[in-house]
Scaffold this motif. Structure first.
Motif, PDB file in Angstrom:
ATOM      1  N   HIS A  23       2.177   4.852  -6.996  1.00 39.11           N
ATOM      2  CA  HIS A  23       2.812   4.580  -5.703  1.00 39.11           C
ATOM      3  C   HIS A  23       1.736   4.344  -4.640  1.00 39.11           C
ATOM      4  O   HIS A  23       0.658   4.942  -4.697  1.00 39.11           O
ATOM      5  CB  HIS A  23       3.692   5.777  -5.317  1.00 39.11           C
ATOM      6  CG  HIS A  23       4.591   5.501  -4.170  1.00 39.11           C
ATOM      7  ND1 HIS A  23       4.189   5.649  -2.861  1.00 39.11           N
ATOM      8  CD2 HIS A  23       5.864   5.073  -4.124  1.00 39.11           C
ATOM      9  CE1 HIS A  23       5.192   5.332  -2.055  1.00 39.11           C
ATOM     10  NE2 HIS A  23       6.219   4.976  -2.795  1.00 39.11           N
ATOM     11  N   PRO A  24       2.021   3.497  -3.649  1.00 40.28           N
ATOM     12  CA  PRO A  24       1.032   3.223  -2.588  1.00 40.28           C
ATOM     13  C   PRO A  24       0.580   4.472  -1.829  1.00 40.28           C
ATOM     14  O   PRO A  24      -0.568   4.531  -1.381  1.00 40.28           O
ATOM     15  CB  PRO A  24       1.753   2.257  -1.650  1.00 40.28           C
ATOM     16  CG  PRO A  24       2.854   1.692  -2.427  1.00 40.28           C
ATOM     17  CD  PRO A  24       3.213   2.677  -3.485  1.00 40.28           C
ATOM     18  N   ASN A  25       1.452   5.456  -1.661  1.00 37.23           N
ATOM     19  CA  ASN A  25       1.023   6.686  -0.980  1.00 37.23           C
ATOM     20  C   ASN A  25      -0.045   7.412  -1.791  1.00 37.23           C
ATOM     21  O   ASN A  25      -0.957   8.013  -1.226  1.00 37.23           O
ATOM     22  CB  ASN A  25       2.216   7.604  -0.723  1.00 37.23           C
ATOM     23  CG  ASN A  25       3.134   7.076   0.353  1.00 37.23           C
ATOM     24  OD1 ASN A  25       2.906   6.005   0.908  1.00 37.23           O
ATOM     25  ND2 ASN A  25       4.184   7.811   0.649  1.00 37.23           N
ATOM     26  N   VAL A  26       0.085   7.365  -3.111  1.00 38.90           N
ATOM     27  CA  VAL A  26      -0.935   7.953  -3.976  1.00 38.90           C
ATOM     28  C   VAL A  26      -2.233   7.160  -3.815  1.00 38.90           C
ATOM     29  O   VAL A  26      -3.312   7.740  -3.680  1.00 38.90           O
ATOM     30  CB  VAL A  26      -0.459   7.972  -5.450  1.00 38.90           C
ATOM     31  CG1 VAL A  26      -1.590   8.379  -6.384  1.00 38.90           C
ATOM     32  CG2 VAL A  26       0.741   8.892  -5.607  1.00 38.90           C
ATOM     33  N   ALA A  27      -2.124   5.828  -3.812  1.00 38.33           N
ATOM     34  CA  ALA A  27      -3.312   4.978  -3.638  1.00 38.33           C
ATOM     35  C   ALA A  27      -3.993   5.270  -2.307  1.00 38.33           C
ATOM     36  O   ALA A  27      -5.230   5.342  -2.240  1.00 38.33           O
ATOM     37  CB  ALA A  27      -2.924   3.503  -3.733  1.00 38.33           C
ATOM     38  N   ALA A  28      -3.209   5.469  -1.257  1.00 39.71           N
ATOM     39  CA  ALA A  28      -3.788   5.749   0.065  1.00 39.71           C
ATOM     40  C   ALA A  28      -4.566   7.064   0.053  1.00 39.71           C
ATOM     41  O   ALA A  28      -5.648   7.163   0.645  1.00 39.71           O
ATOM     42  CB  ALA A  28      -2.683   5.790   1.119  1.00 39.71           C
ATOM     43  N   THR A  29      -4.047   8.057  -0.636  1.00 41.86           N
ATOM     44  CA  THR A  29      -4.746   9.334  -0.720  1.00 41.86           C
ATOM     45  C   THR A  29      -6.010   9.199  -1.564  1.00 41.86           C
ATOM     46  O   THR A  29      -7.054   9.777  -1.235  1.00 41.86           O
ATOM     47  CB  THR A  29      -3.815  10.422  -1.283  1.00 41.86           C
ATOM     48  OG1 THR A  29      -2.665  10.522  -0.434  1.00 41.86           O
ATOM     49  CG2 THR A  29      -4.510  11.768  -1.331  1.00 41.86           C
ATOM     50  N   LEU A  30      -5.933   8.431  -2.629  1.00 43.17           N
ATOM     51  CA  LEU A  30      -7.127   8.169  -3.432  1.00 43.17           C
ATOM     52  C   LEU A  30      -8.209   7.512  -2.583  1.00 43.17           C
ATOM     53  O   LEU A  30      -9.393   7.839  -2.710  1.00 43.17           O
ATOM     54  CB  LEU A  30      -6.778   7.280  -4.633  1.00 43.17           C
ATOM     55  CG  LEU A  30      -5.935   7.930  -5.725  1.00 43.17           C
ATOM     56  CD1 LEU A  30      -5.373   6.866  -6.671  1.00 43.17           C
ATOM     57  CD2 LEU A  30      -6.748   8.960  -6.495  1.00 43.17           C
TER      58      LEU A  30
END
Length: 186
Positions: A23-30
């Motif tokens: 998910h993009p929210n996971v990508a943003a945290t990464l």
């Protein structure tokens, strides 16, 4: 930085549980975690997180999305910091292609990427190539911001540096003086 990593890792765990791993929210945290590792000078660790972010972003958005371009840019920065200039150029060129497609040829994001590419060419001792990219960036910045903006001054300084390195001191002074005038009055 360690405290930031602690919180971002908690965020990552919750985001994966709630949204799933792609998910993009996971990508943003990464990305955030990658930034912290990069700031700490841990390029390999940062690269690990940015590569995960890139994979998710491409899966979610496709290969021509600005979020993908941002991550490509970050990976390029890491390769540049590691002295792997050809790898850096490879990622910056991909970023440039996406940015031009998305924003058009006269956008500051495009100019920023042109500047980073110029910096790599300068580091590699390819001064004419560096000038080519810096001049393109300068044209965009002037068009977008006008002639009295700090990004214009910074680019003028880069061009002056190249002319100075090439032993063209009068040309270097011309660019440095223009940059100084902007910095004084801005």
């Amino acid at each position: 930085y360690d405290k930031a990593l602690e919180y971002f890792e908690k965020d990552l765990k919750i985001s994966i549980e709630y949204y799933g791993e792609s998910h993009p929210n996971v990508a943003a945290t990464l990305t955030r975690i990658g930034y912290v590792w990069h700031t700490k000078g841990q390029c390999d660790k940062a690269l690990e997180y940015f590569e995960k972010d890139l994979k998710i972003s491409i899966e979610y958005y496709g290969e021509s999305h600005p979020d993908v371009a941002v991550t490509l840019n970050q990976i390029g920065e890491i390769w540049n910091d590691k002295g792997q200039y050809d790898k850096a150029l490879e990622y910056f060129e991909k970023d440039l292609k996406i940015s031009i497609e998305y924003y058009g040829e006269s956008h500051p994001n495009v100019a920023g990427t042109l500047t980073r590419i110029g910096d790599v060419w300068k580091t590699k001792g390819q001064y004419d190539k560096a000038l080519e990219y810096f001049e393109k960036a300068l044209t965009i910045y002037i068009h977008y911001y006008g002639e009295s903006h700090p990004n214009v001054a910074a680019t003028l300084t880069r061009i002056g540096d190249v002319w100075n390195t090439k032993g063209q001191y009068d040309k270097a002074l011309e660019y440095f003086e223009k940059a100084l005038t902007i910095y004084i009055y801005y």
